[in-house]
Design a protein around this motif. Structure first.
Motif, PDB file in Angstrom:
ATOM      1  N   LEU A 107      78.095   1.779  -4.244  1.00 10.45           N
ATOM      2  CA  LEU A 107      76.827   1.225  -4.711  1.00 10.45           C
ATOM      3  C   LEU A 107      77.024  -0.231  -5.123  1.00 10.45           C
ATOM      4  N   ASN A 108      76.551  -1.119  -4.274  1.00  9.76           N
ATOM      5  CA  ASN A 108      76.690  -2.544  -4.545  1.00  9.76           C
ATOM      6  C   ASN A 108      75.631  -3.293  -3.746  1.00  9.76           C
ATOM      7  N   TYR A 109      75.465  -4.560  -4.071  1.00  8.62           N
ATOM      8  CA  TYR A 109      74.551  -5.385  -3.302  1.00  8.62           C
ATOM      9  C   TYR A 109      75.092  -5.570  -1.882  1.00  8.62           C
ATOM     10  N   PRO A 110      74.207  -5.681  -0.881  1.00 10.39           N
ATOM     11  CA  PRO A 110      74.686  -5.996   0.467  1.00 10.39           C
ATOM     12  C   PRO A 110      75.345  -7.373   0.473  1.00 10.39           C
ATOM     13  N   LEU A 111      76.307  -7.579   1.363  1.00  7.70           N
ATOM     14  CA  LEU A 111      77.012  -8.855   1.426  1.00  7.70           C
ATOM     15  C   LEU A 111      76.059 -10.022   1.637  1.00  7.70           C
ATOM     16  N   LEU A 112      74.905  -9.768   2.227  1.00 10.52           N
ATOM     17  CA  LEU A 112      73.909 -10.802   2.449  1.00 10.52           C
ATOM     18  C   LEU A 112      73.571 -11.566   1.178  1.00 10.52           C
ATOM     19  N   ILE A 113      73.522 -10.871   0.042  1.00  4.89           N
ATOM     20  CA  ILE A 113      73.133 -11.508  -1.218  1.00  4.89           C
ATOM     21  C   ILE A 113      74.186 -11.332  -2.305  1.00  4.89           C
ATOM     22  N   ASN A 114      75.336 -10.799  -1.984  1.00  8.27           N
ATOM     23  CA  ASN A 114      76.357 -10.509  -2.988  1.00  8.27           C
ATOM     24  C   ASN A 114      77.271 -11.724  -3.179  1.00  8.27           C
ATOM     25  N   GLU A 115      76.723 -12.748  -3.814  1.00  4.21           N
ATOM     26  CA  GLU A 115      77.458 -13.987  -4.051  1.00  4.21           C
ATOM     27  C   GLU A 115      77.777 -14.110  -5.542  1.00  4.21           C
ATOM     28  N   MET A 116      78.596 -15.113  -5.882  1.00  4.50           N
ATOM     29  CA  MET A 116      78.872 -15.410  -7.281  1.00  4.50           C
ATOM     30  C   MET A 116      77.598 -15.898  -7.973  1.00  4.50           C
ATOM     31  N   ASP A 117      77.579 -15.771  -9.282  1.00  2.00           N
ATOM     32  CA  ASP A 117      76.441 -16.289 -10.042  1.00  2.00           C
ATOM     33  C   ASP A 117      76.461 -17.818 -10.020  1.00  2.00           C
ATOM     34  N   PRO A 118      75.286 -18.459 -10.100  1.00  2.00           N
ATOM     35  CA  PRO A 118      75.243 -19.933 -10.122  1.00  2.00           C
ATOM     36  C   PRO A 118      76.008 -20.480 -11.323  1.00  2.00           C
ATOM     37  N   PHE A 119      76.658 -21.621 -11.147  1.00  2.00           N
ATOM     38  CA  PHE A 119      77.458 -22.203 -12.229  1.00  2.00           C
ATOM     39  C   PHE A 119      76.942 -23.569 -12.677  1.00  2.00           C
ATOM     40  N   THR A 120      75.836 -24.024 -12.095  1.00  2.00           N
ATOM     41  CA  THR A 120      75.176 -25.255 -12.544  1.00  2.00           C
ATOM     42  C   THR A 120      73.683 -24.964 -12.650  1.00  2.00           C
ATOM     43  N   PRO A 121      72.927 -25.840 -13.328  1.00  2.00           N
ATOM     44  CA  PRO A 121      71.482 -25.587 -13.480  1.00  2.00           C
ATOM     45  C   PRO A 121      70.781 -25.456 -12.132  1.00  2.00           C
ATOM     46  N   ARG A 122      69.668 -24.738 -12.156  1.00  2.00           N
ATOM     47  CA  ARG A 122      68.878 -24.547 -10.946  1.00  2.00           C
ATOM     48  C   ARG A 122      68.404 -25.904 -10.413  1.00  2.00           C
ATOM     49  N   PRO A 123      68.527 -26.147  -9.114  1.00  2.00           N
ATOM     50  CA  PRO A 123      68.047 -27.418  -8.541  1.00  2.00           C
ATOM     51  C   PRO A 123      66.565 -27.623  -8.825  1.00  2.00           C
ATOM     52  N   SER A 124      66.195 -28.854  -9.066  1.00  2.00           N
ATOM     53  CA  SER A 124      64.800 -29.180  -9.344  1.00  2.00           C
ATOM     54  C   SER A 124      63.980 -29.125  -8.060  1.00  2.00           C
ATOM     55  N   GLU A 125      62.650 -29.164  -8.223  1.00  2.00           N
ATOM     56  CA  GLU A 125      61.771 -29.148  -7.058  1.00  2.00           C
ATOM     57  C   GLU A 125      62.006 -30.373  -6.173  1.00  2.00           C
ATOM     58  N   SER A 126      62.287 -31.526  -6.800  1.00  2.00           N
ATOM     59  CA  SER A 126      62.548 -32.728  -6.008  1.00  2.00           C
ATOM     60  C   SER A 126      63.859 -32.593  -5.231  1.00  2.00           C
ATOM     61  N   ASP A 127      64.855 -31.928  -5.844  1.00  2.00           N
ATOM     62  CA  ASP A 127      66.118 -31.688  -5.136  1.00  2.00           C
ATOM     63  C   ASP A 127      65.898 -30.787  -3.930  1.00  2.00           C
ATOM     64  N   VAL A 128      65.119 -29.728  -4.120  1.00  2.00           N
ATOM     65  CA  VAL A 128      64.850 -28.798  -3.030  1.00  2.00           C
ATOM     66  C   VAL A 128      64.087 -29.500  -1.914  1.00  2.00           C
ATOM     67  N   ALA A 129      63.130 -30.343  -2.284  1.00  2.00           N
ATOM     68  CA  ALA A 129      62.378 -31.102  -1.279  1.00  2.00           C
ATOM     69  C   ALA A 129      63.307 -32.022  -0.506  1.00  2.00           C
ATOM     70  N   ALA A 130      64.226 -32.684  -1.223  1.00  2.00           N
ATOM     71  CA  ALA A 130      65.194 -33.560  -0.560  1.00  2.00           C
ATOM     72  C   ALA A 130      66.123 -32.758   0.342  1.00  2.00           C
ATOM     73  N   LEU A 131      66.445 -31.554  -0.088  1.00  2.00           N
ATOM     74  CA  LEU A 131      67.309 -30.697   0.717  1.00  2.00           C
ATOM     75  C   LEU A 131      66.657 -30.368   2.044  1.00  2.00           C
ATOM     76  N   LYS A 132      65.352 -30.124   2.021  1.00  2.00           N
ATOM     77  CA  LYS A 132      64.635 -29.795   3.251  1.00  2.00           C
ATOM     78  C   LYS A 132      64.543 -30.994   4.184  1.00  2.00           C
ATOM     79  N   GLU A 133      64.466 -32.189   3.608  1.00  2.00           N
ATOM     80  CA  GLU A 133      64.396 -33.388   4.446  1.00  2.00           C
ATOM     81  C   GLU A 133      65.767 -33.798   4.980  1.00  2.00           C
ATOM     82  N   GLU A 134      66.808 -33.524   4.203  1.00  2.00           N
ATOM     83  CA  GLU A 134      68.204 -33.732   4.572  1.00  2.00           C
ATOM     84  C   GLU A 134      68.577 -35.187   4.831  1.00  2.00           C
ATOM     85  N   GLY A 135      67.810 -35.912   5.574  1.00  2.00           N
ATOM     86  CA  GLY A 135      68.206 -37.249   5.992  1.00  2.00           C
ATOM     87  C   GLY A 135      68.244 -38.267   4.875  1.00  2.00           C
ATOM     88  N   ASN A 136      67.660 -37.968   3.716  1.00  2.00           N
ATOM     89  CA  ASN A 136      67.571 -38.951   2.635  1.00  2.00           C
ATOM     90  C   ASN A 136      68.654 -38.772   1.579  1.00  2.00           C
TER      91      ASN A 136
END
Length: 479
Positions: free
Chosen positions: A362-391
Motif C-alpha cells: 500500500l503506497n502511492y503509485p510511482l507517478l506521484i511518489n516523490e519527495m516532499d517539497p523543500f522550498t516554498p511553493r513557486p509563485s504564480e509569476s514563476d509558474v507563468a514564466a515556467l510555461k513561457e520558458e524562453g524568458n
C-alpha cells in the motif's frame, strides 16, 4: 567445478551498467512471429504485417497489424521474452492480466495466446496481446492540464483501491497463475499441464480457454530469484504463508549468491588462464573492493534479526486473506492515455506482480511518489514564466521546473488520499507506523545485501537498535 554449475556456458549474460539488463542470444525472426500470430488469430500470414516497436529490459515488442487497413481491424502486440525466468514469468503475467480483466475494471491488455516454453519455432517464449490504444502518459505529462491530472490520479486511486480491497486479497505471498499450472507444479506428474489442442508446431495456450478453472497463488516471480547468476541457484520461491518465511527465502538466496561468488573467485585464481578481472567481476557479481566474508556475516545478521522484526506467524492467522497485489512499476511510462482527451486507456507492465503484505504493497503509485517539497511553493509569476520558458536562464528554469513538479505531485497525493477516503479507506490508509517503517527498512536492507552490502550492514545496526523495543512498547504483529 563451480563455474560449470554457477556460470554455465548456456547462461544468459548481462550488460555492465547501473541498470543491468540481459543480453539477447539472438534477434527473434519476424517471419516466424508472423506465422505464430497468424495461427493464433486464425488468419492468413500474408494478411498480417510485423513491425519492431520497442526493446524493454526483458522483452522485445512487435506491432502486429492487418494489411488491409480496415477501420474495424484490431491491432495486436507480440512480446518475445528473453529467458531470464523461464515459464514462471510468462505464465504469471498472463494469469495476472486475465485475473484483473475478470475481477476489476482496470484497463489492461487482453491476452490472446502465449507459449511459456522456448521449445517452439521462434526459440523464445512469446505472448500475443490486444494492443492498448494511446500514448504513454510520460510523453504528454507536461501538456496535461491540472484538471485532467486530477482525473488521472483519481482513476488510478480507484484502480488500486480495487486490488487493495478485502475481496481481492490472498492468504499467501506469491504470484498468480492458472489453477491447473500451480496444481501441476505441486504434483509428481511429469507431463505438462493440459492445454487446448493447437498446432503442435506452435504449442500455444489460449486465454479464452486456459483460465476457466480459475486462479491460484504460486511461486513468486521476482528478479531477486532470477537476475544474473541467481537463476542457477537453489531457492525457495514459495508461495509463503507469512512474512517471516518470505524474508527468510530472500536472505537465503542473497547469501547463496555471495557464497557461490566467493567460490567462483577462488576457483578462478587457481586456473591457468584467468579471465579479465572486470569481466569476471561483472559475471560473478562481486568486485575487488567487496569483502565476501563480511557480506556473509551481514546475511547471518539479518537472519538473526528476522524474529525481532517478523516473529513466527500466529497459526490461527495463516489462512487469512491479508496480502495485496502490487504493481511494482506504476510510473507514467506504464500508464497509457488518449493523446487528445488524456483519459486512461490502459495500465501495462504487470510482470513481476505478486501479493505482498500491506506495509509493502500500500503506497502511492510511482507517478506521484516523490519527495516532499523543500522550498516554498513557486509563485504564480514563476509558474507563468515556467510555461513561457524562453524568458529565463536554463539553470533557473531547470530548478523551478523541478520544484514546481514536487509541489504538484504533493497536491496530487492529496487528491489520491481524498479519493481513497471516498472509496471507504481510512484517512491514514498508508502504513507508516514505526513498526511498518521498520519492516520496510528491513526488506530494503535485504535487497542491498549483495549490491550495496556496506549500506546494508549499516542499516542492520540501526534496525537492531530500533527493534530492541522498550518494555512498554507493543511487539511487532505476527504477520
Amino acid at each position: 567445478m563451480a563455474q560449470q554449475t554457477y556460470l554455465p556456458d548456456s547462461r544468459i549474460k548481462w550488460t555492465i551498467h547501473a541498470n543491468s539488463s540481459p543480453i539477447w542470444p539472438s534477434d527473434p525472426d519476424t517471419s516466424i512471429i508472423r506465422e505464430i500470430a497468424a495461427s493464433a488469430l486464425g488468419m492468413p500470414a500474408d494478411s498480417l504485417s510485423v513491425r519492431f516497436l520497442d526493446d524493454g529490459a526483458n522483452h522485445k515488442v512487435y506491432d502486429i497489424s492487418q494489411t488491409n487497413n480496415s477501420p474495424t481491424s484490431v491491432a495486436y502486440l507480440f512480446r518475445v521474452a528473453v529467458p531470464v525466468d523461464p515459464v514462471y514469468k510468462m505464465e504469471s503475467e498472463m494469469a495476472t492480466l486475465e485475473f484483473l480483466r475478470q475481477k476489476s475494471t482496470i484497463p489492461v491488455p487482453r491476452p490472446i495466446a502465449w507459449n511459456s516454453s522456448a521449445t517452439n519455432p521462434l526459440g523464445y517464449e512469446w505472448a500475443l496481446l490486444e494492443k492498448v490504444p494511446g500514448v504513454e502518459l510520460e510523453d504528454v505529462w507536461l501538456k496535461v492540464p491540472w484538471e485532467k491530472k486530477v482525473d488521472i490520479v483519481e482513476s488510478i486511486a480507484s484502480y488500486l483501491g480495487q486490488i487493495w480491497s478485502l475481496d481481492l486479497r490472498f492468504s499467501k505471498i506469491g504470484s498468480l497463475y492458472r489453477t491447473t499450472f500451480v496444481d501441476h507444479e505441486r504434483s509428481d506428474d511429469t507431463s505438462p499441464p493440459a492445454t487446448p489442442t493447437e498446432p503442435s508446431s506452435m504449442s500455444m495456450s489460449r486465454a479464452d480457454a486456459a483460465f476457466k478453472e480459475g486462479f491460484k497463488i504460486g511461486p513468486v516471480v521476482d528478479g531477486i530469484f532470477s537476475s544474473h547468476r541467481r537463476r542457477y541457484l537453489e531457492s525457495d520461491r514459495g508461495p509463503y504463508t507469512s512474512c517471516s518465511s518470505w524474508l527468510r527465502a530472500l536472505i537465503r538466496i542473497e547469501k547463496e549468491y555471495i557464497r557461490t561468488g566467493k567460490l567462483l573467485i577462488e576457483e578462478q585464481q587457481t586456473m591457468e588462464k584467468q579471465e579479465d578481472a572486470d569481466d569476471l567481476a561483472n559475471e560473478i557479481g562481486l568486485y575487488t573492493d567487496d569483502n565476501p566474508d563480511a557480506m556473509l556475516d551481514t546475511c547471518d545478521g539479518y537472519m538473526r534479526a528476522l524474529p525481532l522484526v517478523f516473529p513466527p506467524p500466529d497459526p490461527s492467522r495463516l489462512g487469512e486473506a491479508r496480502f495485496v497485489l502490487q504493481h511494482r512499476d506504476l510510473r507514467a511510462a506504464n500508464i497509457i492515455v488518449d493523446p487528445e482527451t488524456f483519459n486512461i486507456t490502459g495500465i501495462i507492465d504487470w510482470e513481476n506482480t505478486c501479493s505482498v503484505p500491506e506495509w509493502e504493497g500500500l503506497n502511492y503509485p510511482l507517478l506521484i511518489n516523490e519527495m516532499d517539497p523543500f522550498t516554498p511553493r513557486p509563485s504564480e509569476s514563476d509558474v507563468a514564466a515556467l510555461k513561457e520558458e524562453g524568458n529565463m536562464p536554463e539553470d533557473r528554469l531547470h530548478i523551478l521546473r523541478f520544484q514546481w513538479s514536487l509541489w504538484e505531485k504533493q497536491d496530487l497525493r492529496e487528491v489520491f488520499d481524498r479519493k481513497l477516503e471516498q472509496l471507504g479507506f481510512s484517512k491514514d490508509w498508508r502504513p507508516n507506523s514505526p513498526e511498518d517503517d521498520l519492516k520496510s527498512d528491513f526488506i530494503g536492507g535485504v535487497s542491498d545485501l549483495s549490491d550495496s552490502w556496506e549500506s546494508s550492514a549499516d542499516g542492520l545496526r540501526e534496525i537492531k537498535a530500533r527493534a530492541q523495543l522498550s518494555p512498554n512498547a507493543s511487539p511487532p504483529s505476527k504477520l
